[in-house]
Scaffold this active site. Structure first.
Site, short mmCIF file in Angstrom:
data_model
loop_
_atom_site.label_atom_id
_atom_site.label_comp_id
_atom_site.label_asym_id
_atom_site.label_seq_id
_atom_site.Cartn_x
_atom_site.Cartn_y
_atom_site.Cartn_z
N ASP A 194 0.89 -1.15 0.00
CA ASP A 194 0.00 0.00 0.00
C ASP A 194 0.94 1.22 0.00
O ASP A 194 2.11 1.09 0.34
CB ASP A 194 -0.86 -0.05 1.27
CG ASP A 194 -1.63 1.22 1.51
OD1 ASP A 194 -2.29 1.68 0.57
OD2 ASP A 194 -1.54 1.78 2.62
N LEU A 195 0.44 2.37 -0.38
CA LEU A 195 1.31 3.56 -0.42
C LEU A 195 1.20 4.42 0.84
O LEU A 195 2.13 4.50 1.64
CB LEU A 195 0.96 4.41 -1.66
CG LEU A 195 1.72 5.72 -1.78
CD1 LEU A 195 3.19 5.48 -2.11
CD2 LEU A 195 1.10 6.61 -2.86
N ASP A 196 0.02 5.02 1.00
CA ASP A 196 -0.17 5.99 2.09
C ASP A 196 -0.11 5.28 3.45
O ASP A 196 -0.94 4.42 3.74
CB ASP A 196 -1.54 6.67 1.95
CG ASP A 196 -1.66 7.48 0.66
OD1 ASP A 196 -0.73 8.23 0.36
OD2 ASP A 196 -2.67 7.34 -0.06
N THR A 255 1.91 9.90 4.15
CA THR A 255 0.94 10.84 3.59
C THR A 255 -0.41 10.73 4.29
O THR A 255 -1.27 11.60 4.12
CB THR A 255 0.75 10.59 2.08
OG1 THR A 255 0.84 9.19 1.88
CG2 THR A 255 1.78 11.31 1.25
N LYS A 269 -8.94 5.42 6.10
CA LYS A 269 -7.68 4.89 5.58
C LYS A 269 -7.95 3.76 4.59
O LYS A 269 -8.69 2.83 4.89
CB LYS A 269 -6.80 4.39 6.73
CG LYS A 269 -6.23 5.52 7.56
CD LYS A 269 -5.21 4.99 8.55
CE LYS A 269 -4.62 6.12 9.37
NZ LYS A 269 -3.83 5.64 10.49
N GLY A 270 -7.34 3.87 3.43
CA GLY A 270 -7.43 2.80 2.44
C GLY A 270 -8.64 2.90 1.53
O GLY A 270 -8.68 2.27 0.49
N SER A 328 -2.66 0.65 -4.31
CA SER A 328 -3.11 1.82 -3.57
C SER A 328 -4.44 2.34 -4.11
O SER A 328 -4.67 2.32 -5.32
CB SER A 328 -2.06 2.93 -3.69
OG SER A 328 -2.58 4.16 -3.25
N ALA A 329 -5.27 2.84 -3.22
CA ALA A 329 -6.55 3.42 -3.63
C ALA A 329 -6.36 4.83 -4.18
O ALA A 329 -7.26 5.40 -4.78
CB ALA A 329 -7.49 3.48 -2.43
N LYS A 357 -10.97 -0.93 -1.42
CA LYS A 357 -10.73 -1.81 -0.29
C LYS A 357 -11.89 -1.61 0.68
O LYS A 357 -12.36 -0.49 0.80
CB LYS A 357 -9.41 -1.44 0.41
CG LYS A 357 -8.18 -1.53 -0.50
CD LYS A 357 -6.97 -0.84 0.14
CE LYS A 357 -5.80 -0.80 -0.82
NZ LYS A 357 -4.63 -0.06 -0.32
N GLU A 390 0.12 -3.41 4.62
CA GLU A 390 -1.02 -2.48 4.75
C GLU A 390 -1.07 -1.82 6.12
O GLU A 390 -0.79 -2.46 7.12
CB GLU A 390 -2.32 -3.28 4.60
CG GLU A 390 -3.04 -3.10 3.30
CD GLU A 390 -3.54 -1.69 3.05
OE1 GLU A 390 -3.57 -0.85 3.95
OE2 GLU A 390 -3.91 -1.40 1.90
N ASP A 391 -1.47 -0.55 6.14
CA ASP A 391 -1.65 0.14 7.43
C ASP A 391 -3.13 0.36 7.76
O ASP A 391 -3.45 0.88 8.81
CB ASP A 391 -0.95 1.51 7.44
CG ASP A 391 -1.66 2.51 6.55
OD1 ASP A 391 -2.02 2.14 5.42
OD2 ASP A 391 -1.88 3.65 7.00
C1 BG6 Z 1 -5.61 5.76 0.21
C2 BG6 Z 1 -5.64 6.52 1.50
O1 BG6 Z 1 -4.32 5.26 -0.01
O2 BG6 Z 1 -5.99 6.57 -0.88
C3 BG6 Z 1 -7.00 7.17 1.69
O3 BG6 Z 1 -5.39 5.64 2.58
C4 BG6 Z 1 -7.32 8.05 0.48
O4 BG6 Z 1 -6.97 7.94 2.87
C5 BG6 Z 1 -7.28 7.17 -0.77
O5 BG6 Z 1 -8.62 8.60 0.61
C6 BG6 Z 1 -7.59 7.95 -2.03
O6 BG6 Z 1 -6.54 8.85 -2.27
P1 BG6 Z 1 -6.57 10.05 -3.30
O7 BG6 Z 1 -5.12 10.50 -3.30
O8 BG6 Z 1 -6.98 9.47 -4.61
O9 BG6 Z 1 -7.52 11.05 -2.78
MG MG Z 2 -2.59 3.13 3.69
#
Ligand code: BG6
Ligand code: MG
Length: 218
Positions: A9-11, A17, A45-46, A114-115, A145, A169-170
């Site tokens: 996962d990224l964030d 972030t 989150k996610g 990542s989402a 997710k 994953e966090d």
């Molecule tokens: C996920 C984050 O990685 O991405 C969420 O954990 C975030 O908090 C989601 O809402 C969507 O991200 P973005 O950058 O497309 O708004």
């Molecule tokens: Mg995350």
């Protein structure tokens, strides 16, 4: 089972972030007079940007039109990108770069699940894009997710089976997605929140190659 890939996962796993997503949502919630704190933020989150907004608006009492919601999501993203503007390699979470180097050395494939629709931009800022053999982000998926689609798509692009891959994953929703998809899930954070994972580590600093042996059942 031999582990052939690690999907991240990224964030909150590669870079912190998650704090910027929180700050931007908090700013919007304050503007709308909706109470929103770190505890509420766990649910966001996610999950996708639109679902996150729905979760926040549900805490308030006012109904908004689709157009208004669209404007709010855009505004949040502008703030989020402002907060992210100074991100560089120094923001990579502890141990991640070293682990990615080791995976490369040992020929284990690296994927992103990542989402976020901003994932590529962030990876570029961190100068990590070239490490990834497959990048699946919010632009490529239709199901957020805890649906496993993002990880299944990454596994498909890497040409591995879910049981040959580890997901890091966090988020509670992310761990659930990984488990539902048939992956070995490593949670990063609080074991009380990420209890469904196969292993939970308090911090990315604890990620090391022994985890691969554990996932392989050695
Ligand atoms: C996920 C984050 O990685 O991405 C969420 O954990 C975030 O908090 C989601 O809402 C969507 O991200 P973005 O950058 O497309 O708004
Ligand atoms: Mg995350």
């Amino acid at each position: 089972m031999k582990i052939k890939a690690c999907i991240f996962d990224l964030d909150g796993v590669i870079v912190d972030t998650a704090k910027f997503h929180f700050l931007a949502w908090k700013r919007l919630a304050d503007e709308l007079n909706i109470s929103f704190d770190e505890h509420d933020n766990e649910q966001l989150k996610g999950v996708s940007r639109t679902t996150s907004l729905e979760i926040i608006l549900r805490k308030g009492s006012i109904q908004y039109s689709e157009e208004e919601k669209q404007e709010m999501a855009v505004k949040k993203n502008i703030w989020y990108l402002e907060y992210c503007s100074t991100i560089d390699e120094s923001e990579i979470l502890p141990g991640i770069k070293e682990f990615l180097d080791e995976l490369k050395l040992k020929n284990i494939l690296i994927g992103l699940g990542s989402a976020s629709k901003n994932a590529l931009l962030i990876l570029d800022k961190l100068k990590l894009t070239s490490y990834f053999d497959a990048i699946v982000d919010g632009n490529k998926i239709t199901e957020a997710k805890p649906n496993p689609q993002v990880f299944l798509r990454a596994a498909e692009e890497l040409n591995v089976n879910p049981n040959e891959a580890i997901v890091f994953e966090d988020a509670e929703a992310g761990v659930e997605a990984a488990i539902r998809g048939g992956f070995y899930a490593i949670g990063i954070g609080d074991a009380k929140i990420l209890g469904k994972a196969n292993i939970v580590l308090r911090s990315t600093a604890l990620i090391n190659f022994n985890l691969i042996d554990a996932a392989e059942g050695k």
